[in-house]
Scaffold this active site. Structure first.
Site, PDB file in Angstrom:
ATOM      1  CB  SER A  68      -7.994  -6.621   3.503  1.00 46.33           C
ATOM      2  OG  SER A  68      -6.690  -6.109   3.531  1.00 46.33           O
TER       3      SER A  68
HETATM    4  N1  SAM Z   1      -4.224  -7.231   6.435  1.00 39.68           N
HETATM    5  C1  SAM Z   1      -4.641  -6.037   7.093  1.00 39.68           C
HETATM    6  C2  SAM Z   1      -5.893  -6.231   7.880  1.00 39.68           C
HETATM    7  O1  SAM Z   1      -6.414  -7.332   7.926  1.00 39.68           O
HETATM    8  O2  SAM Z   1      -6.339  -5.248   8.474  1.00 39.68           O
HETATM    9  C3  SAM Z   1      -4.867  -4.910   6.134  1.00 39.68           C
HETATM   10  C4  SAM Z   1      -3.659  -4.361   5.634  1.00 39.68           C
HETATM   11  S1  SAM Z   1      -3.794  -2.781   4.884  1.00 39.68           S
HETATM   12  C5  SAM Z   1      -4.642  -3.137   3.399  1.00 39.68           C
HETATM   13  C6  SAM Z   1      -2.078  -2.648   4.408  1.00 39.68           C
HETATM   14  C7  SAM Z   1      -1.143  -2.344   5.547  1.00 39.68           C
HETATM   15  O3  SAM Z   1       0.200  -2.391   5.065  1.00 39.68           O
HETATM   16  C8  SAM Z   1      -1.338  -0.947   6.123  1.00 39.68           C
HETATM   17  O4  SAM Z   1      -1.587  -1.040   7.487  1.00 39.68           O
HETATM   18  C9  SAM Z   1       0.000  -0.258   5.846  1.00 39.68           C
HETATM   19  O5  SAM Z   1       0.374   0.670   6.833  1.00 39.68           O
HETATM   20  C10 SAM Z   1       0.943  -1.437   5.781  1.00 39.68           C
HETATM   21  N2  SAM Z   1       2.203  -1.212   5.079  1.00 39.68           N
HETATM   22  C11 SAM Z   1       2.433  -0.520   3.936  1.00 39.68           C
HETATM   23  N3  SAM Z   1       3.748  -0.571   3.621  1.00 39.68           N
HETATM   24  C12 SAM Z   1       4.359  -1.325   4.588  1.00 39.68           C
HETATM   25  C13 SAM Z   1       5.702  -1.735   4.824  1.00 39.68           C
HETATM   26  N4  SAM Z   1       6.710  -1.403   4.018  1.00 39.68           N
HETATM   27  N5  SAM Z   1       5.957  -2.500   5.908  1.00 39.68           N
HETATM   28  C14 SAM Z   1       4.957  -2.860   6.766  1.00 39.68           C
HETATM   29  N6  SAM Z   1       3.669  -2.491   6.586  1.00 39.68           N
HETATM   30  C15 SAM Z   1       3.374  -1.731   5.516  1.00 39.68           C
END
Ligand code: SAM
EC number: 2.1.1.77
Length: 218
Positions: A68
């Protein structure tokens, strides 16, 4: 991806400039800014891209996912009002950068990721950096019932609606921060559980997150 863990003057200087920029953009919480100043964001990048690590941008981390934007991390973290020892559920571990920020604020973090390769990477990288959250692999759109209730829940992917099951995993007085909207853009929402069946919702700014996928999501 080849990781290298060296934090030299160039990266330290770039991190300081990033903190100043976030302050200018409206982040006020000193503890959040201190955490951003401390965690080496370039550790989550291949060395080739270290020059990008302290720009205020989201960046691809593989498997179609992103680390992010620092402003988004700071914004969501500020809204959580983390207190020392808070039990925090983070949905979407991704790179693990946000997890480190939460831990710098004194949270005990339960973090879940649904992409196996990202999960495998963070369970290696974070302990190497000295961060030991509780890692989970699976669908976090349902929260993690067996470890509930939580003081705070943070969703780092865009949801089509607020999953009811997640609200029930908040302690009374607990806060959920979640981006909600279409696949294209979402409004940041904070939801405070005031009493057993009473929630206060506030809708804030617009963001663009990757989608939250799963049983209670897209
Ligand atoms: N906070 C993270 C970082 O600092 O790198 C960035 C997160 S990224 C924007 C969103 C993440 O949510 C992705 O890695 C994606 O695979 C995960 N994601 C999406 N749906 C999900 C779910 N149902 N359960 C767990 N993770 C999920």
């Amino acid at each position: 991806m080849a990781y290298k863990f060296i934090d030299n003057y160039r990266e330290k200087g770039a991190r300081k400039r990033l903190v100043k920029l976030l302050e200018k953009r409206g982040i006020e919480d000193k503890n959040v800014l201190k955490a951003i100043a401390k965690v080496p964001r370039h550790y989550f990048f291949d060395e080739t891209f270290w020059g990008k690590a302290y720009e205020d941008i989201a960046f691809p981390i593989g498997d179609g996912q992103t680390i992010s934007q620092p402003y988004t991390v700071a914004y969501q973290t500020e809204l959580l009002h983390i207190e020392q020892g808070n039990k925090v559920l983070e949905i979407g571990t991704g790179s693990g950068y946000q997890t480190c920020i939460l831990m710098e604020l004194g949270a005990e973090v339960y973090t879940i990721e649904r992409q196996r390769s990202l999960y495998e990477r963070t369970i290696q990288v974070l302990p190497y950096m000295g961060y030991r959250p509780h890692f989970f692999y699976g669908d976090g759109s349902k929260g993690i019932e067996e470890h509930a209730p939580y003081d705070r829940i943070l969703v780092t992917a865009g949801a089509p609606m607020v999953p009811e099951i997640m609200l029930k995993q908040l302690k009374i007085g607990g806060i959920l921060v979640i981006p909600v909207g279409s696949e294209k853009e979402q409004k940041m929402m904070t939801i405070l559980r005031v009493a057993e069946d009473d929630y206060e919702r506030i809708e804030l700014d617009t963001f663009r997150f990757v989608p939250l996928l799963g049983d209670e999501a897209w």
